[in-house]
Design an enzyme around this catalytic site. Sequence first.
Site, PDB file in Angstrom:
ATOM      1  N   CYS A  84       0.788  -1.242   0.000  1.00 46.94           N
ATOM      2  CA  CYS A  84       0.000   0.000   0.000  1.00 46.94           C
ATOM      3  C   CYS A  84       0.810   1.277   0.000  1.00 46.94           C
ATOM      4  CB  CYS A  84      -0.946  -0.019   1.189  1.00 46.94           C
ATOM      5  SG  CYS A  84      -2.092  -1.386   1.080  1.00 46.94           S
TER       6      CYS A  84
HETATM    7  C1  UDX Z   1      -0.714   0.380   5.687  1.00 47.77           C
HETATM    8  C2  UDX Z   1      -1.611   1.323   6.467  1.00 47.77           C
HETATM    9  O1  UDX Z   1      -1.127   1.421   7.810  1.00 47.77           O
HETATM   10  C3  UDX Z   1      -3.037   0.801   6.464  1.00 47.77           C
HETATM   11  O2  UDX Z   1      -3.887   1.695   7.158  1.00 47.77           O
HETATM   12  C4  UDX Z   1      -3.503   0.675   5.013  1.00 47.77           C
HETATM   13  O3  UDX Z   1      -4.843   0.208   4.947  1.00 47.77           O
HETATM   14  C5  UDX Z   1      -2.575  -0.273   4.283  1.00 47.77           C
HETATM   15  O4  UDX Z   1      -1.224   0.197   4.344  1.00 47.77           O
HETATM   16  P1  UDX Z   1       0.475  -1.936   6.039  1.00 47.77           P
HETATM   17  O5  UDX Z   1       1.054  -1.647   4.701  1.00 47.77           O
HETATM   18  O6  UDX Z   1      -0.124  -3.273   6.306  1.00 47.77           O
HETATM   19  O7  UDX Z   1      -0.704  -0.852   6.351  1.00 47.77           O
HETATM   20  O8  UDX Z   1       1.639  -1.741   7.093  1.00 47.77           O
HETATM   21  P2  UDX Z   1       2.035  -0.667   8.188  1.00 47.77           P
HETATM   22  O9  UDX Z   1       2.021  -1.332   9.493  1.00 47.77           O
HETATM   23  O10 UDX Z   1       1.272   0.586   8.014  1.00 47.77           O
HETATM   24  O11 UDX Z   1       3.586  -0.383   7.791  1.00 47.77           O
HETATM   25  C6  UDX Z   1       3.837   0.111   6.504  1.00 47.77           C
HETATM   26  C7  UDX Z   1       5.359   0.152   6.324  1.00 47.77           C
HETATM   27  O12 UDX Z   1       5.918   1.198   7.125  1.00 47.77           O
HETATM   28  C8  UDX Z   1       6.056  -1.152   6.734  1.00 47.77           C
HETATM   29  O13 UDX Z   1       7.070  -1.445   5.797  1.00 47.77           O
HETATM   30  C9  UDX Z   1       6.678  -0.799   8.084  1.00 47.77           C
HETATM   31  O14 UDX Z   1       7.885  -1.522   8.312  1.00 47.77           O
HETATM   32  C10 UDX Z   1       6.987   0.685   7.915  1.00 47.77           C
HETATM   33  N1  UDX Z   1       6.987   1.412   9.182  1.00 47.77           N
HETATM   34  C11 UDX Z   1       5.834   1.571   9.871  1.00 47.77           C
HETATM   35  C12 UDX Z   1       8.189   1.949   9.645  1.00 47.77           C
HETATM   36  O15 UDX Z   1       9.232   1.795   9.028  1.00 47.77           O
HETATM   37  N2  UDX Z   1       8.190   2.659  10.810  1.00 47.77           N
HETATM   38  C13 UDX Z   1       7.050   2.840  11.537  1.00 47.77           C
HETATM   39  O16 UDX Z   1       7.116   3.481  12.587  1.00 47.77           O
HETATM   40  C14 UDX Z   1       5.830   2.275  11.061  1.00 47.77           C
END
Ligand code: UDX
Length: 438
Positions: A271
């Site tokens: 996403c």
């Molecule tokens: C995301 C959105 O959070 C969600 O609301 C939407 O519907 C789909 O996309 P997701 O892709 O499942 O969800 O993962 P998420 O937990 O949001 O993390 C996204 C990316 O950011 C991951 O690669 C994660 O490692 C990274 N991340 C997240 C960080 O590097 N640091 C953080 O503090 C949080």
Amino acid sequence: MTVKPRIGIIGTGYVGLVSGACFADLDFQVSCLDVVSEKVELINKAIPPIFENGLKELLLSVVTERKLLAATLNRQEMFDNSDLLFICLPTPSSEDGSIDLSFIENETKELAKLLKESKDYKTFVVKSTVIPGTTSGVVRKTLEEISGKIAGQDFGLAMNPEFLMEGLAISNFTKPDRIVIGAVDDTSFEHVKQLYTSFDCEILKTTTSEAEMIKYATNSFLATKVSFINEIANISEGLGINVGQVARGIGLDDRISPRFLRAGVGFGGSCFPKDVKALYAVSKQLNVESQVLKAALQANELQPQRAVDLLAQMTEIKGKVIALLGLAFKPETDDMREAPSIRISQRLHDMGATVRGYDPIAKETAQRSIPFITHCGSIQEAINGADGVIIVTEWNEFVELKPQDFSDMRTKVIVDGRRIYNPEVFTGSGFKIKIIGQ
Ligand code: UDX
């Protein structure tokens, strides 16, 4: 007692299947349509075709015990058994980063043909992440032109975005911060709203385009927040500052919040990269090119390289054996889409390293995504004899590792790409260790 509306789910990926199963758990009758027969068979045996915490138990309840959810390959059957039809199809990135709406367009044509022959009132609800203007544009036009019927008069049309995080999707569905419902008319809005009467959060009524933009702006803001803290981390490294303390300090400001401030090797997943690229592409098409989104994407392209840069500061890479711990784009999933491990593996491979990888869950998916590395079955197999280790995904089983667990390394060099370790613990045991942002 009023008869509950029946729900159709088109596309049984993690949005469609989780949403369908959670609606069924609220005692709605749910009919799921997919085009892949293996998926349909698995779902009807209450076996999830995707890895998602709690989904197996939920399907056992709603499919096997309560018979509230069934999957089918037959569109007419799903259509006839549904009052509200949720479109939960993929909207991948095109080559140039813009959104590919072909799945949505093709499905809408098929639904419009059925609508043309139907005497029943149906409400179509887009739940896929689509660029602003899609529901009121191509979806509405296709439904009206092919069926000869009018949206907001002969059928309902709405947009109801999801905010599900992989690994937490069921709890995100059942305990949302807010429900957003964009609708072409009040009747459509009320039909969708009635599904959420048991939720105690705010239900925001918008236009369909505003609902679409809320979804994109949410993901784009969160992704930008991650790129921001990653760049603060890179600056902090050069100043001997612990970005963890900086994140804590800024996160205490309730205008910022502590979440999504964890520096690391970059964001991946199905996403964030796709949605930021799609919204950026829209900004360019509108001649208001977004510099913020462009920078968030560029910063994220570079971030995985930071892990290799830090490794190169401690050891030669050419001819060395480097083990990656964690391959999935984040913990609690087997999803490898846009995973930082792919870029890190490629860079190490290009620099002449022999790369190994281990992930507790992402195995087949990782082998397909990174075929040119050696995939190991355990932590010990990956690190035994290695000249360096990079923590790429913060799985709990890596968090608990102690220096003695790395004793089989040939040279004790670690890059902590997800800030899970206390460096003193390792330097005190003779390790060279560098942590992103410290
Ligand atoms: C995301 C959105 O959070 C969600 O609301 C939407 O519907 C789909 O996309 P997701 O892709 O499942 O969800 O993962 P998420 O937990 O949001 O993390 C996204 C990316 O950011 C991951 O690669 C994660 O490692 C990274 N991340 C997240 C960080 O590097 N640091 C953080 O503090 C949080």
